[in-house]
Design a protein around this motif. Structure first.
Motif, mmCIF file in Angstrom:
data_model
loop_
_atom_site.group_PDB
_atom_site.id
_atom_site.type_symbol
_atom_site.label_atom_id
_atom_site.label_comp_id
_atom_site.label_asym_id
_atom_site.label_seq_id
_atom_site.Cartn_x
_atom_site.Cartn_y
_atom_site.Cartn_z
ATOM 1 N N ILE A 17 -1.267 2.509 0.640
ATOM 2 C CA ILE A 17 -1.868 3.868 1.254
ATOM 3 C C ILE A 17 -2.013 3.696 2.897
ATOM 4 O O ILE A 17 -1.898 4.328 3.425
ATOM 5 C CB ILE A 17 -3.116 3.806 0.610
ATOM 6 C CG1 ILE A 17 -3.127 4.114 -0.895
ATOM 7 C CG2 ILE A 17 -4.233 4.853 1.155
ATOM 8 C CD1 ILE A 17 -4.667 4.064 -1.585
ATOM 9 N N TRP A 20 1.168 4.586 4.444
ATOM 10 C CA TRP A 20 1.311 6.189 4.373
ATOM 11 C C TRP A 20 0.298 6.806 5.492
ATOM 12 O O TRP A 20 0.536 7.800 6.014
ATOM 13 C CB TRP A 20 1.329 6.688 3.045
ATOM 14 C CG TRP A 20 2.389 6.654 2.432
ATOM 15 C CD1 TRP A 20 3.006 5.754 1.319
ATOM 16 C CD2 TRP A 20 3.603 7.484 2.400
ATOM 17 N NE1 TRP A 20 4.120 5.887 0.916
ATOM 18 C CE2 TRP A 20 4.618 7.322 1.623
ATOM 19 C CE3 TRP A 20 3.640 8.934 3.277
ATOM 20 C CZ2 TRP A 20 5.678 7.840 1.296
ATOM 21 C CZ3 TRP A 20 5.034 9.446 2.995
ATOM 22 C CH2 TRP A 20 5.948 8.989 2.135
ATOM 23 N N VAL A 21 -0.685 6.236 5.500
ATOM 24 C CA VAL A 21 -1.643 6.822 6.463
ATOM 25 C C VAL A 21 -0.998 6.503 8.148
ATOM 26 O O VAL A 21 -1.191 7.568 8.845
ATOM 27 C CB VAL A 21 -3.085 6.065 6.580
ATOM 28 C CG1 VAL A 21 -3.974 6.456 7.720
ATOM 29 C CG2 VAL A 21 -3.819 6.431 5.083
ATOM 30 N N LEU A 24 1.459 9.339 8.223
ATOM 31 C CA LEU A 24 0.813 10.467 8.619
ATOM 32 C C LEU A 24 0.532 10.779 9.855
ATOM 33 O O LEU A 24 0.473 11.866 10.625
ATOM 34 C CB LEU A 24 -0.497 10.798 7.615
ATOM 35 C CG LEU A 24 -0.165 11.126 6.163
ATOM 36 C CD1 LEU A 24 -1.433 10.980 5.418
ATOM 37 C CD2 LEU A 24 0.627 12.120 5.863
ATOM 38 N N ALA A 198 -6.863 17.156 -6.049
ATOM 39 C CA ALA A 198 -6.945 16.695 -4.742
ATOM 40 C C ALA A 198 -5.498 15.830 -4.462
ATOM 41 O O ALA A 198 -5.103 16.088 -3.453
ATOM 42 C CB ALA A 198 -7.944 16.038 -4.326
ATOM 43 N N LEU A 199 -5.155 15.177 -5.490
ATOM 44 C CA LEU A 199 -4.299 14.231 -5.198
ATOM 45 C C LEU A 199 -2.804 14.950 -4.672
ATOM 46 O O LEU A 199 -1.909 14.503 -4.060
ATOM 47 C CB LEU A 199 -3.907 13.575 -6.474
ATOM 48 C CG LEU A 199 -4.913 12.426 -6.718
ATOM 49 C CD1 LEU A 199 -4.585 11.519 -7.958
ATOM 50 C CD2 LEU A 199 -4.776 11.377 -5.561
ATOM 51 N N VAL A 202 -2.915 15.879 -1.294
ATOM 52 C CA VAL A 202 -2.665 14.579 -0.276
ATOM 53 C C VAL A 202 -1.144 14.540 -0.245
ATOM 54 O O VAL A 202 -0.663 14.224 0.907
ATOM 55 C CB VAL A 202 -3.270 13.426 -1.150
ATOM 56 C CG1 VAL A 202 -2.988 12.120 -0.154
ATOM 57 C CG2 VAL A 202 -4.873 13.517 -0.843
ATOM 58 N N VAL A 205 0.122 16.996 2.198
ATOM 59 C CA VAL A 205 0.197 16.792 3.476
ATOM 60 C C VAL A 205 1.033 15.690 3.968
ATOM 61 O O VAL A 205 1.562 15.751 5.108
ATOM 62 C CB VAL A 205 -1.312 16.317 3.725
ATOM 63 C CG1 VAL A 205 -1.549 15.794 5.370
ATOM 64 C CG2 VAL A 205 -2.370 17.385 3.322
ATOM 65 N N SER A 206 1.432 14.845 3.071
ATOM 66 C CA SER A 206 2.480 13.797 3.797
ATOM 67 C C SER A 206 3.828 14.602 3.665
ATOM 68 O O SER A 206 4.464 14.144 4.752
ATOM 69 C CB SER A 206 2.563 12.742 2.393
ATOM 70 O OG SER A 206 1.309 12.121 2.259
ATOM 71 N N LEU A 323 -2.285 5.715 -5.359
ATOM 72 C CA LEU A 323 -3.702 6.203 -5.341
ATOM 73 C C LEU A 323 -4.359 6.318 -6.858
ATOM 74 O O LEU A 323 -5.508 6.322 -6.992
ATOM 75 C CB LEU A 323 -3.597 7.938 -4.783
ATOM 76 C CG LEU A 323 -3.280 7.855 -3.435
ATOM 77 C CD1 LEU A 323 -2.780 9.470 -2.996
ATOM 78 C CD2 LEU A 323 -4.353 7.512 -2.207
#
Length: 705
Positions: A17, A20-21, A24, A198-199, A202, A205-206, A323
């Motif tokens: 995670i 990936w942040v 982003l 929500a997943l 996410v 957005v990626s 996630l």
């Protein structure tokens, strides 16, 4: 490979995670720099005559690019306004980097006959660097904009690309603000809970961050079209939602049958992850057909969109499992439903299509061929500012000039380069093609002849002039360039390379589908049915945007032709998306067939278990495409409508009716492959299944949500 990804996700979810942040942050930080590096030079094709001539002029002609201003809405000969214009023209002439600004009152053709508009062309020095050019343009625009008149607009040349880039950034932001809340609302309906819904966002957005970063990277080595922003972002957003939807649906299903969270993630990646992997590869392969074309625009679009697809695929196979491993315990498992209740509608449709397979084919195939008929009359053009939204600066200038000046004013001429040694008689015959031909000698002995067409920049009159010059020149050292010549060369390039592009894509798709299914007939059947939905979607686009039927409902107008960017992109992307849904359905059919051995029931079970996912995915993708159609760029409207129709037709008519009908018609033969090919497939591991995945899925008639 998939097992390794699943183990990494469950053992080191926070590390995955965090990586990936960082990605982003890089995408939304560095990647957004692409908005300042966009180009509107779509039709350039390296190696063509028009490009060779343009490069020669860049070297031999000392004149630089030009931008144009228009002052309108008042009597431009009125003393006060005229004084302002003359002072502004004098000031602009003194700006560093400005080569020439003619007097609009004494230069023929620059003042409108009605006396209520005038043009101010500004020519830049040749050989300016980007920074010097931008400073000169900005200074000229700022000074002209100080003129106190109802309408003062400026565009053209390097300014046009910048204006379009700013508009693209605005449209992408608005589309995201529209689509993401709607997508979230639909996902809440699908999953019934905020955590699961929500997943996919996410992952979406990626995909957007990946789109920006991929385009920025490609912009460092090649031109990136202004239209690439909307196309890659809409596709990246849509596919990310599709892949995440498939994975989360399967995860909730696995959670219902195993209390161990890590095991549920492993089984999800092994089953649905395999479909996502092949789907991403299939979409990427569909886009490799664009690499066959020598056009910089098509190649850069193919590479950029393929890169975004791969990023979406990797996010679904790495970030999403991480996630799920970290937060999936809070996601409610799928509800248990009575036997026969799950997917009952889709099962009925599949049984009907299988029983009435000949009747279904006899009705559906002609029903798709009819809307495809306008494709036979399709025309493509570069287009002009009429393709832009009415609120853009370039469109305002275009509309103002169109309202006050004769038709054809401001239309780019057909530019003929007469190299040293050209016969005088040939040169005279070329000049005689246009009563307003203008000639200019260049250093080195060459001559430039500009022939003004009477119609649009790339209309029939302009392209006819190009053909006439090329017919007249014989063996003389004469070359033609300009927008019309580039269009002619672009069309010739498409006609020459399209068969090779199609062959490349079809071969790649056939190999991937064989690796996925183990059949040699299913790839052929898939390609044929996909071409039907693709033809119908493209035919409607031609009917709306070329012929003008119902175009006003989309805020557009009939332009007499499609943008040359639209057809190749619609074909390449829609073909890949169709494969997406085909794989969703085939994956479930394979599982059912391996578990029961019943070919007919496998078709019904496959559609029962995948129909809801395919329908939801198509609806979500249509929402994303629809949001990007609010920007008003005609090429984006064309691409958006074409992809929306292709997805909806394919996910409903084709996958719900034609697929079960043709699979029932083929029967057991549908899964046939020659022995050597079957052994090769098993040898390379493409026949792997998740441990007991197929049996587990089919063992319960109510497993898929």
């Amino acid at each position: 490979m998939l097992s390794s990804l699943a183990r990494t996700a469950t053992r080191r979810p926070l590390t995955v995670i965090l990586l990936w942040v960082l990605f982003l942050l890089l995408g939304f930080g560095l990647g957004t720099g692409v908005f300042g590096r966009l180009s509107d030079n779509v039709p350039e094709v390296p190696g063509t005559e028009s490009e060779h001539a343009a490069q020669y002029l860049d070297r031999a002609d000392p004149a630089g690019e030009s931008v144009t201003g228009v002052v309108a809405g008042a009597a431009v000969t009125e003393r006060g306004l005229r004084s302002q214009v003359e002072r502004a023209v004098a000031d602009v002439r003194g700006i560093d980097g400005i080569a020439a600004v003619p007097d609009p009152y004494t230069t023929p053709g620059l003042t409108a006959r009605d006396g209520r508009a005038l043009l101010i062309p500004v020519t830049l020095d040749g050989g300016l660097g980007d920074d010097a050019e931008n400073r000169a343009v900005d200074a000229a625009v700022d000074r002209i904009k100080q003129i106190d008149a109802p309408q003062v607009h400026f565009s053209g040349g390097p300014l046009l690309g910048r204006q379009l880039g700013e508009r693209a950034q605005h449209d992408v932001r608005d589309a995201e603000l529209i689509s993401l809340p709607v997508v979230l609302a639909l996902l809440l309906v699908v999953f019934g809970g905020l955590r699961a819904a929500a997943l996919p966002l996410v992952i979406a957005v990626s995909g957007i961050a990946g789109a920006f970063l991929a385009l920025f990277g490609f912009s460092r080595v090649t031109d990136i079209s202004v239209y690439a922003i909307q196309v890659t972002t809409m596709l990246g957003l849509g596919l990310a939602v599709d892949y995440a939807l498939l994975m989360v649906v399967r995860f909730r299903e696995e959670r219902r049958h195993t209390p161990d969270l890590d095991e549920a993630v492993h089984r999800t990646v092994a089953a649905a992850g395999r479909t996502v992997l092949f789907s991403g590869l299939t979409v990427a392969v569909s886009l490799t057909g664009l690499l066959v074309f020598p056009s910089v625009f098509l190649r850069s679009m193919g590479l950029a969109v393929a890169a975004v697809v791969v990023i979406d695929m990797l996010a679904a196979l790495t970030l999403l499992p991480a996630l799920l491993a970290r937060f999936g315990g809070r996601i409610a498992p799928a509800k248990v439903r009575p036997e026969g209740e799950e997917g009952r509608f889709f099962a009925r449709v599949a049984r009907f299509a299988a029983r009435r397979r000949v009747a279904v084919l006899a009705v559906v195939v002609p029903a798709l061929l009819v809307p495809a008929m306008p494709v036979t009359g399709m025309r493509i053009e570069i287009g002009d500012a009429a393709q832009l939204p009415a609120t853009t600066e370039a469109r305002r200038l275009y509309d103002t000039v169109d309202a006050h000046f004769p038709a054809g004013t401001g239309v780019s001429p057909v530019t003929v380069v007469l190299r040293p040694g050209t016969d005088t008689a040939t040169a005279d015959r070329i000049r005689a093609l246009s009563p307003t031909a203008r000639s200019r000698e260049l250093p080195g002995g060459a001559t430039v002849v500009r022939l003004q067409p009477s119609g649009r920049v790339d209309g029939a009159q302009a392209t006819a002039l190009v053909a006439a010059v090329r017919d007249l020149r014989g063996g003389e050292p004469v070359q033609v360039t300009g927008p019309a010549a580039r269009l002619v060369d672009f069309r010739a390039m498409l006609a020459e390379r399209a068969p090779w592009a199609a062959l490349t894509v079809l071969a790649g798709i056939s190999v991937l589908l064989f690796a996925f299914t183990g059949s040699v007939l299913i790839p052929l059947r898939t390609i044929l049915t996909t071409l039907l939905s693709l033809g119908a979607a493209l035919g409607v686009v031609v009917w709306v945007f070329q012929d003008g039927h119902m175009a006003g409902l989309l805020g557009a107008e009939g332009l007499g032709a499609l943008s040359l960017t639209a057809p190749p992109l619609i074909v390449a992307i829609a073909f890949g998306l169709a494969m997406d849904y085909e794989l969703f359905i085939l994956a479930r059919m394979r599982e059912a067939r391996r578990a029961t051995g019943d070919d007919r029931e496998a078709v019904v079970t496959g559609l029962r278990r995948s129909g809801r996912v395919v329908t939801c995915a198509a609806l979500l993708l249509a929402v994303v495409f629809g949001a990007f159609m609010t920007g008003g760029f005609s090429p984006i409207l064309q691409i958006g409508l074409g992809l929306t129709l292709a997805v909806l037709i394919d996910a409903t008519v084709v996958r719900m009716l034609l697929v079960p009908a043709t699979m029932a018609l083929l029967g057991r033969r549908a899964w046939w492959a020659p022995g050597p090919l079957h052994r090769a497939r098993e040898r390379f591991g493409f026949g792997e299944e998740a441990p007991d995945a197929a049996a587990a899925v089919v063992g319960s008639g109510s497993r898929t949500p």
